[in-house]
Design a protein around this motif. Structure first.
Motif, PDB file in Angstrom:
ATOM      1  N   SER A 152       4.871 -31.948   1.839  1.00 50.83           N
ATOM      2  CA  SER A 152       4.413 -32.208   3.198  1.00 50.83           C
ATOM      3  C   SER A 152       3.045 -31.592   3.488  1.00 50.83           C
ATOM      4  CB  SER A 152       5.428 -31.687   4.223  1.00 50.83           C
ATOM      5  OG  SER A 152       5.383 -30.269   4.278  1.00 50.83           O
ATOM      6  N   THR A 153       2.351 -32.259   4.375  1.00 52.45           N
ATOM      7  CA  THR A 153       1.072 -31.749   4.862  1.00 52.45           C
ATOM      8  C   THR A 153       1.274 -30.395   5.533  1.00 52.45           C
ATOM      9  OG1 THR A 153       0.301 -34.010   5.174  1.00 52.45           O
ATOM     10  CG2 THR A 153      -0.893 -32.294   6.343  1.00 52.45           C
ATOM     11  N   THR A 154       2.383 -30.244   6.226  1.00 48.94           N
ATOM     12  CA  THR A 154       2.690 -28.979   6.892  1.00 48.94           C
ATOM     13  C   THR A 154       2.799 -27.840   5.888  1.00 48.94           C
ATOM     14  OG1 THR A 154       3.865 -30.149   8.653  1.00 48.94           O
ATOM     15  CG2 THR A 154       4.343 -27.800   8.403  1.00 48.94           C
ATOM     16  N   MET A 155       3.523 -28.056   4.798  1.00 52.93           N
ATOM     17  CA  MET A 155       3.670 -27.032   3.762  1.00 52.93           C
ATOM     18  C   MET A 155       2.309 -26.688   3.156  1.00 52.93           C
ATOM     19  SD  MET A 155       5.624 -24.992   2.047  1.00 52.93           S
ATOM     20  CE  MET A 155       7.276 -25.556   2.253  1.00 52.93           C
ATOM     21  N   TYR A 156       1.515 -27.718   2.897  1.00 50.82           N
ATOM     22  CA  TYR A 156       0.176 -27.527   2.342  1.00 50.82           C
ATOM     23  C   TYR A 156      -0.681 -26.689   3.300  1.00 50.82           C
ATOM     24  CZ  TYR A 156      -4.650 -28.757   1.202  1.00 50.82           C
ATOM     25  OH  TYR A 156      -5.988 -28.713   0.927  1.00 50.82           O
ATOM     26  N   GLU A 157      -0.685 -27.059   4.567  1.00 44.73           N
ATOM     27  CA  GLU A 157      -1.511 -26.349   5.540  1.00 44.73           C
ATOM     28  C   GLU A 157      -1.046 -24.912   5.738  1.00 44.73           C
ATOM     29  OE1 GLU A 157      -1.362 -28.938   8.946  1.00 44.73           O
ATOM     30  OE2 GLU A 157      -2.886 -30.273   8.109  1.00 44.73           O
ATOM     31  N   GLN A 158       0.264 -24.677   5.715  1.00 46.64           N
ATOM     32  CA  GLN A 158       0.784 -23.306   5.845  1.00 46.64           C
ATOM     33  C   GLN A 158       0.325 -22.445   4.672  1.00 46.64           C
ATOM     34  OE1 GLN A 158       5.012 -23.934   6.128  1.00 46.64           O
ATOM     35  NE2 GLN A 158       4.960 -24.101   8.373  1.00 46.64           N
ATOM     36  N   ASN A 159       0.410 -22.984   3.476  1.00 44.68           N
ATOM     37  CA  ASN A 159      -0.022 -22.234   2.300  1.00 44.68           C
ATOM     38  C   ASN A 159      -1.526 -21.997   2.316  1.00 44.68           C
ATOM     39  OD1 ASN A 159       2.138 -21.867  -0.146  1.00 44.68           O
ATOM     40  ND2 ASN A 159       2.732 -23.459   1.286  1.00 44.68           N
ATOM     41  N   LEU A 160      -2.287 -23.000   2.714  1.00 41.23           N
ATOM     42  CA  LEU A 160      -3.734 -22.854   2.797  1.00 41.23           C
ATOM     43  C   LEU A 160      -4.107 -21.784   3.822  1.00 41.23           C
ATOM     44  CD1 LEU A 160      -6.539 -23.809   1.920  1.00 41.23           C
ATOM     45  CD2 LEU A 160      -6.407 -25.558   3.715  1.00 41.23           C
ATOM     46  N   ARG A 161      -3.478 -21.832   5.007  1.00 45.51           N
ATOM     47  CA  ARG A 161      -3.772 -20.825   6.042  1.00 45.51           C
ATOM     48  C   ARG A 161      -3.443 -19.416   5.566  1.00 45.51           C
ATOM     49  NH1 ARG A 161      -1.788 -24.730   9.621  1.00 45.51           N
ATOM     50  NH2 ARG A 161       0.245 -23.721   9.720  1.00 45.51           N
ATOM     51  N   ALA A 162      -2.348 -19.266   4.851  1.00 44.49           N
ATOM     52  CA  ALA A 162      -1.960 -17.943   4.347  1.00 44.49           C
ATOM     53  C   ALA A 162      -3.013 -17.396   3.378  1.00 44.49           C
ATOM     54  CB  ALA A 162      -0.598 -18.016   3.671  1.00 44.49           C
ATOM     55  N   ILE A 163      -3.530 -18.252   2.547  1.00 46.72           N
ATOM     56  CA  ILE A 163      -4.549 -17.817   1.588  1.00 46.72           C
ATOM     57  C   ILE A 163      -5.865 -17.508   2.305  1.00 46.72           C
ATOM     58  CG2 ILE A 163      -5.979 -18.587  -0.353  1.00 46.72           C
ATOM     59  CD1 ILE A 163      -3.442 -20.057  -1.363  1.00 46.72           C
ATOM     60  N   LEU A 164      -6.238 -18.360   3.258  1.00 44.57           N
ATOM     61  CA  LEU A 164      -7.471 -18.120   4.013  1.00 44.57           C
ATOM     62  C   LEU A 164      -7.379 -16.827   4.822  1.00 44.57           C
ATOM     63  CD1 LEU A 164      -8.273 -21.751   5.217  1.00 44.57           C
ATOM     64  CD2 LEU A 164      -9.373 -20.475   3.345  1.00 44.57           C
ATOM     65  N   ALA A 165      -6.189 -16.499   5.305  1.00 49.85           N
ATOM     66  CA  ALA A 165      -5.988 -15.268   6.071  1.00 49.85           C
ATOM     67  C   ALA A 165      -6.202 -14.030   5.205  1.00 49.85           C
ATOM     68  CB  ALA A 165      -4.590 -15.250   6.683  1.00 49.85           C
ATOM     69  N   GLN A 166      -6.130 -14.194   3.898  1.00 49.45           N
ATOM     70  CA  GLN A 166      -6.351 -13.084   2.976  1.00 49.45           C
ATOM     71  C   GLN A 166      -7.830 -12.915   2.645  1.00 49.45           C
ATOM     72  OE1 GLN A 166      -3.841 -13.657  -0.440  1.00 49.45           O
ATOM     73  NE2 GLN A 166      -2.002 -13.830   0.800  1.00 49.45           N
ATOM     74  N   GLY A 167      -8.669 -13.752   3.250  1.00 52.06           N
ATOM     75  CA  GLY A 167     -10.107 -13.609   3.069  1.00 52.06           C
ATOM     76  C   GLY A 167     -10.747 -14.551   2.074  1.00 52.06           C
ATOM     77  N   MET A 168      -9.976 -15.473   1.520  1.00 49.59           N
ATOM     78  CA  MET A 168     -10.557 -16.439   0.589  1.00 49.59           C
ATOM     79  C   MET A 168     -11.441 -17.424   1.351  1.00 49.59           C
ATOM     80  SD  MET A 168      -9.382 -15.802  -2.529  1.00 49.59           S
ATOM     81  CE  MET A 168      -9.562 -17.333  -3.407  1.00 49.59           C
ATOM     82  N   LYS A 169     -12.484 -17.893   0.677  1.00 50.64           N
ATOM     83  CA  LYS A 169     -13.387 -18.865   1.279  1.00 50.64           C
ATOM     84  C   LYS A 169     -12.792 -20.267   1.136  1.00 50.64           C
ATOM     85  CE  LYS A 169     -18.107 -20.536   1.086  1.00 50.64           C
ATOM     86  NZ  LYS A 169     -19.386 -20.498   0.374  1.00 50.64           N
ATOM     87  N   ASP A 170     -12.853 -21.047   2.211  1.00 50.32           N
ATOM     88  CA  ASP A 170     -12.326 -22.413   2.210  1.00 50.32           C
ATOM     89  C   ASP A 170     -13.287 -23.317   1.449  1.00 50.32           C
ATOM     90  OD1 ASP A 170     -11.016 -24.774   2.676  1.00 50.32           O
ATOM     91  OD2 ASP A 170     -11.159 -24.671   4.863  1.00 50.32           O
ATOM     92  N   THR A 171     -12.858 -23.767   0.285  1.00 57.42           N
ATOM     93  CA  THR A 171     -13.670 -24.657  -0.549  1.00 57.42           C
ATOM     94  C   THR A 171     -12.803 -25.817  -1.018  1.00 57.42           C
ATOM     95  OG1 THR A 171     -13.104 -23.538  -2.626  1.00 57.42           O
ATOM     96  CG2 THR A 171     -15.027 -22.693  -1.418  1.00 57.42           C
ATOM     97  N   PRO A 172     -13.429 -26.907  -1.438  1.00 57.09           N
ATOM     98  CA  PRO A 172     -12.650 -28.010  -2.004  1.00 57.09           C
ATOM     99  C   PRO A 172     -11.832 -27.565  -3.220  1.00 57.09           C
ATOM    100  CG  PRO A 172     -14.859 -28.759  -1.494  1.00 57.09           C
ATOM    101  CD  PRO A 172     -14.860 -27.269  -1.300  1.00 57.09           C
ATOM    102  N   GLN A 173     -12.376 -26.655  -4.012  1.00 59.51           N
ATOM    103  CA  GLN A 173     -11.656 -26.159  -5.185  1.00 59.51           C
ATOM    104  C   GLN A 173     -10.409 -25.376  -4.767  1.00 59.51           C
ATOM    105  OE1 GLN A 173     -13.898 -23.567  -7.732  1.00 59.51           O
ATOM    106  NE2 GLN A 173     -12.394 -23.655  -9.363  1.00 59.51           N
ATOM    107  N   LEU A 174     -10.529 -24.552  -3.736  1.00 57.28           N
ATOM    108  CA  LEU A 174      -9.370 -23.810  -3.242  1.00 57.28           C
ATOM    109  C   LEU A 174      -8.307 -24.772  -2.733  1.00 57.28           C
ATOM    110  CD1 LEU A 174      -7.924 -21.166  -2.479  1.00 57.28           C
ATOM    111  CD2 LEU A 174      -9.074 -21.327  -0.263  1.00 57.28           C
ATOM    112  N   ARG A 175      -8.717 -25.777  -1.980  1.00 55.42           N
ATOM    113  CA  ARG A 175      -7.770 -26.753  -1.457  1.00 55.42           C
ATOM    114  C   ARG A 175      -7.035 -27.478  -2.587  1.00 55.42           C
ATOM    115  NH1 ARG A 175      -8.125 -28.367   3.948  1.00 55.42           N
ATOM    116  NH2 ARG A 175      -9.473 -26.976   5.140  1.00 55.42           N
TER     117      ARG A 175
END
Length: 88
Positions: free
Chosen positions: A37-60
């Protein structure tokens, strides 16, 4: 040895099982017909971004691949019966 077998099985499952076309609504991928699900993807992405990772296409892409790998492992675990409670 068991790890090598698991990696070999996962590699064979990945080939042709992850679909990027004709995704169900609200899914970022499917694995053997099971949507991620998009929801699961977005939750995981937000958790990683909250740790200070930069939002990049590679991270996504990495987040999506991790979710796909988790689903493959879950499906394999179920296939070999790890989801069952042993008889007492």
């Amino acid at each position: 040895m068991r790890r090598n077998v698991l990696l070999a099985v996962l590699s064979s499952l990945i080939t042709g099982t992850v679909m990027a076309q004709s995704l169900p609504s609200g899914a970022v991928a499917t694995v053997n017909g099971e949507p991620i699900s998009t929801t699961m993807y977005e939750q995981n992405l937000r958790a990683i971004l909250a740790q200070g990772m930069k939002d990049t296409p590679q991270l996504r892409q990495t987040v999506k691949e991790e979710l796909i790998n988790r689903e493959l492992l879950a499906q394999y675990a179920q296939k070999i019966g790890l989801d069952k409670t042993p008889e007492a």
